[in-house]
Write a protein that holds these residues in place. Structure first.
Motif, mmCIF file in Angstrom:
data_model
loop_
_atom_site.group_PDB
_atom_site.id
_atom_site.type_symbol
_atom_site.label_atom_id
_atom_site.label_comp_id
_atom_site.label_asym_id
_atom_site.label_seq_id
_atom_site.Cartn_x
_atom_site.Cartn_y
_atom_site.Cartn_z
ATOM 1 N N THR A 118 0.843 -1.203 0.000
ATOM 2 C CA THR A 118 0.000 0.000 0.000
ATOM 3 C C THR A 118 0.874 1.246 0.000
ATOM 4 O O THR A 118 0.705 2.118 0.829
ATOM 5 C CB THR A 118 -0.896 0.017 1.237
ATOM 6 N N THR A 119 1.821 1.322 -0.909
ATOM 7 C CA THR A 119 2.745 2.464 -0.911
ATOM 8 C C THR A 119 2.024 3.811 -1.002
ATOM 9 O O THR A 119 1.418 4.241 -0.016
ATOM 10 C CB THR A 119 3.844 2.247 -1.961
ATOM 11 N N PRO A 120 1.984 4.482 -2.158
ATOM 12 C CA PRO A 120 1.244 5.740 -2.158
ATOM 13 C C PRO A 120 -0.259 5.440 -2.093
ATOM 14 O O PRO A 120 -0.691 4.411 -2.580
ATOM 15 C CB PRO A 120 1.606 6.363 -3.505
ATOM 16 N N PRO B 57 -2.388 1.366 -7.045
ATOM 17 C CA PRO B 57 -3.150 0.126 -6.905
ATOM 18 C C PRO B 57 -2.400 -0.868 -6.025
ATOM 19 O O PRO B 57 -1.176 -0.930 -6.040
ATOM 20 C CB PRO B 57 -3.260 -0.390 -8.344
ATOM 21 N N LYS B 58 -3.145 -1.626 -5.227
ATOM 22 C CA LYS B 58 -2.543 -2.647 -4.377
ATOM 23 C C LYS B 58 -2.117 -3.805 -5.262
ATOM 24 O O LYS B 58 -2.817 -4.173 -6.193
ATOM 25 C CB LYS B 58 -3.550 -3.117 -3.339
ATOM 26 N N THR C 117 4.161 -9.413 -10.201
ATOM 27 C CA THR C 117 3.068 -8.845 -9.401
ATOM 28 C C THR C 117 1.914 -8.466 -10.315
ATOM 29 O O THR C 117 2.094 -8.264 -11.513
ATOM 30 C CB THR C 117 3.517 -7.588 -8.634
ATOM 31 N N MET C 118 0.764 -8.389 -9.723
ATOM 32 C CA MET C 118 -0.395 -7.878 -10.458
ATOM 33 C C MET C 118 -1.309 -7.155 -9.477
ATOM 34 O O MET C 118 -1.115 -7.237 -8.263
ATOM 35 C CB MET C 118 -1.135 -9.014 -11.182
ATOM 36 N N GLU C 119 -2.245 -6.480 -10.021
ATOM 37 C CA GLU C 119 -3.168 -5.708 -9.188
ATOM 38 C C GLU C 119 -3.948 -6.689 -8.293
ATOM 39 O O GLU C 119 -4.443 -7.725 -8.771
ATOM 40 C CB GLU C 119 -4.080 -4.902 -10.109
ATOM 41 N N ALA C 120 -4.014 -6.399 -7.000
ATOM 42 C CA ALA C 120 -4.502 -7.388 -6.035
ATOM 43 C C ALA C 120 -5.936 -7.847 -6.295
ATOM 44 O O ALA C 120 -6.233 -9.041 -6.228
ATOM 45 C CB ALA C 120 -4.374 -6.833 -4.621
#
Ligand code: ADP
Ligand code: TPW
Length: 584
Positions: free
Chosen positions: A11-13, A17-18, A186-189
């Protein structure tokens, strides 16, 4: 969102997107399908996966060699009807697991071998990556299905296809190839979550056709000497009540194959186990329930079946219940194939019989049971003898009594003589309590199967092991101690393969190829890792040590000293060993 997805999400900025990575998608896909245990051995590129899986609540049972992790996965699959998962590293780890995958497929046990693999681009150009190997191509001919996942968004589909392939129809082994790069993708959660599949009805019932049911019943109705033969497919199917009803309603004598022992208790009034040769040679209609007419049943031909030579049939007619439509006629003609899952097929037969079904003719059944009882009495006499040193019979009698007292205990069994004699001497009383060398007669399943049995059931496990057989997986005693599993290994120590008395035919200083170190102290192997080790030279010592092991649940190895002259070559399959058969 599951706890594990929650953790994986970055959950950076605030507005970014997560995301979720391949590791966690894989773990979540397994958990979504109720897979709670992984058997494996860590290393590049799957070490982190084992750590994360453990962190996310999956039980990770780590072995000392991948073959035993694979065997554990296969046995877990057989016992639970969920595919057992084996996780290995690439090339050598994969190859070590492959024997177990092929064996699982041969035995019709559902398992999934998941191996990390090298980078596709480098493997395909053969540029020499770390542990480079085209694993998918190698696995394909040795298992039921093989898949590779290249993109994180396909992990859900990959796991779903692997589960369906392992469980549906005839169960078997599946290979899933996961290149190292996949784990870090990685991909969008939310999209990741959506891409996962919970497999609905992975082993759909297969209802037999009504005309096939009628054909089988017509054949059975006319039988004068019917026989039911139960195989490990029947045990796997978990249709225990239906099978019992079929046997009892028809009054037909039944014969269990080794892993079907206990599906009905071995002391059941209709068991024909102790009259095996008689019923196979004499029966006129044989109903096979989840058993193949392979070498273990002399291919349905020859003297065993009352035929004149090894190629001729004894004239029996067969009904074969099997989920695989291509199994029928594989060795001899099958007059009434009944294709479907065993539960549905047996239920359909019972329904078709109605209430007035006539029991098997008593002149046949009385003859069978008379012979059986005579053989049982003869065996009882042998079992009371107490020779010194112990022989297979006097030692196995102790285990026979222990299982009578603890019918919920699971027996694992491998070796040659140790296997043959245990199969006929140690009665089983409950379904799926006996795991052994199976269709291949493979050595090395011992400790892997024992670990799986203990981990999946929590019941006491008694592994009855020839000294040669034990050697294939003996180092897993450390695994048994590490997880403090209720496993008692009994090594039948007769100083060698089959027996310990062979001599070097050339007269040289090396011992014969079948001979081991004399009086080896196998019990010290368990002691080395904190378990209990006992050397037993009499049935009384063996009984004491075994009782204590079962009562305490502590990892135990009993080194049972057996007369080194007692065994015969290859046990009772001598006929398959060309020079030994000639000598006979
Ligand atoms: P055994 O070695 O005990 O004789 P096999 O391994 O030769 O047994 O045979 C098992 C058979 O059971 C296989 O042919 C397999 O297709 C079949 N089978 C496995 N599961 C099922 C099931 N659920 N329903 C019907 N047949 C099954
Ligand atoms: C993977 C060949 C069949 S049985 C056996 C071997 C090596 C061992 C028999 O000796 P053991 O038992 O265990 O001491 P016993 O009771 O007769 O004294 N490699 C593999 N599988 C098989 N089946 C073999 C070799 C074999």
């Amino acid at each position: 969102m599951s706890a594990i997805l929650e953790k994986a999400v970055e959950t950076t900025p605030q507005e970014a997107p997560k995301t979720i990575d391949g590791f966690h998608l894989l773990i979540d896909a397994l958990k979504l399908n109720d897979i709670d245990t992984i058997f494996g051995l860590p290393g590049i590129p799957i070490t982190d996966l084992t750590r994360m899986a453990q962190a996310e609540g999956i039980r990770v049972i780590s072995f000392r060699h991948e073959q035993h992790a694979g065997n554990a996965a296969a046995a877990a699959g057989y016992l639970t009807q969920k595919p057992g998962i084996c996780l290995t590293v690439s090339a050598p780890g994969f190859l070590n697991g492959l024997t177990a995958l092929a064996n699982a497929t041969t035995n019709c046990f559902p398992m999934i071998l998941i191996s990390g693999s090298s980078e596709r681009e480098i493997v395909d150009l053969q540029q020499g990556d770390y542990e480079e190997m085209d694993q998918l191509a190698i696995a394909k001919p040795l298992c039921k299905a093989a898949f590779r996942v290249l993109h994180a968004e396909d992990i859900g589909v990959g796991i779903a296809r692997a589960i369906r392939s392992a469980l549906s129809g005839r169960p078997g082994g599946v290979y899933l190839d996961l290149p190292a790069k996949l784990f870090a993708q990685t991909m969008e959660a939310a999209a990741g979550r959506k891409s996962l599949i919970r497999v609905v009805d992975p082993a759909p019932r297969q209802i037999p056709a009504p005309d096939a049911v009628k054909r089988a019943l017509d054949l059975l109705k006319g039988a004068k000497k019917p026989l039911i033969l139960l195989g490990k497919g029947a045990a796997y199917a978990q249709a225990d009540a239906e099978i019992r009803s079929l046997v009892e309603k028809t009054g037909i004598p039944y014969l269990p194959m080794s892993m079907a022992k206990g599906l009905l208790p071995d002391n059941h009034g209709q068991s024909a186990s102790a009259a095996r040769s008689y019923v196979l040679a004499e029966a006129d209609v044989v109903m096979l329930v989840g058993a193949r007419l392979n070498w273990l049943l002399s291919h349905g031909k020859g003297k065993t079946w009352g035929g004149g030579s090894s190629k001729t049939s004894g004239g029996q007619q067969f009904i074969q219940i099997d989920i695989s439509p291509t199994e029928a006629d594989s060795n001899v003609p099958i007059a009434a194939p009944l294709v479907g899952d065993i539960g549905s097929c047996v239920s359909a037969l019972l329904a078709g019989m109605g209430d007035g079904w006539a029991k098997a003719p008593t002149d046949w059944t009385t003859g069978v049971y008379e012979r059986r009882d005579k053989n049982v009495a003869k065996m009882a006499e042998t079992l009371t003898k107490n020779p010194s040193p112990m022989n297979f019979h006097s030692a196995l009698n102790v285990i026979r009594n222990a299982i009578k007292a603890r019918p919920d205990a699971i027996v694992v069994n491998e070796g040659a003589n140790t296997l043959d004699f245990a199969r006929s001497i140690v009665d089983m009383y409950e379904p799926r309590k006996r795991l052994d060398v199976g269709t291949w007669g493979i050595m090395g399943i011992g400790m892997g199967f024992a670990v799986a049995a203990a981990v999946t059931t929590g019941k006491p496990v008694i592994a009855i092991e020839g000294d040669s057989a034990f050697g294939f997986s003996g180092m897993e005693c450390e695994t048994i101690c590490r997880y403090n599993l209720p496993v008692c290994v009994i090594v039948f120590n007769n100083n060698g393969v089959y027996k310990g008395t062979d001599v070097n035919a050339g007269g040289g200083k090396d011992v014969a190829p079948t001979v081991f170190v004399k009086d080896a102290r196998y019990e010290m192997l368990m002691q080395a890792f904190g378990g209990v080790g006992v050397r037993a030279t009499t049935p009384a010592e063996l009984a004491k040590a075994l009782d204590e092991a079962v009562a305490s649940g502590r990892p135990t190895l009993i080194n049972a000293i057996i007369d080194e002259t007692a065994g015969t070559e290859s046990g009772r399959i001598t006929s398959l060993n060309p020079s030994a058969a000639k000598k006979k």
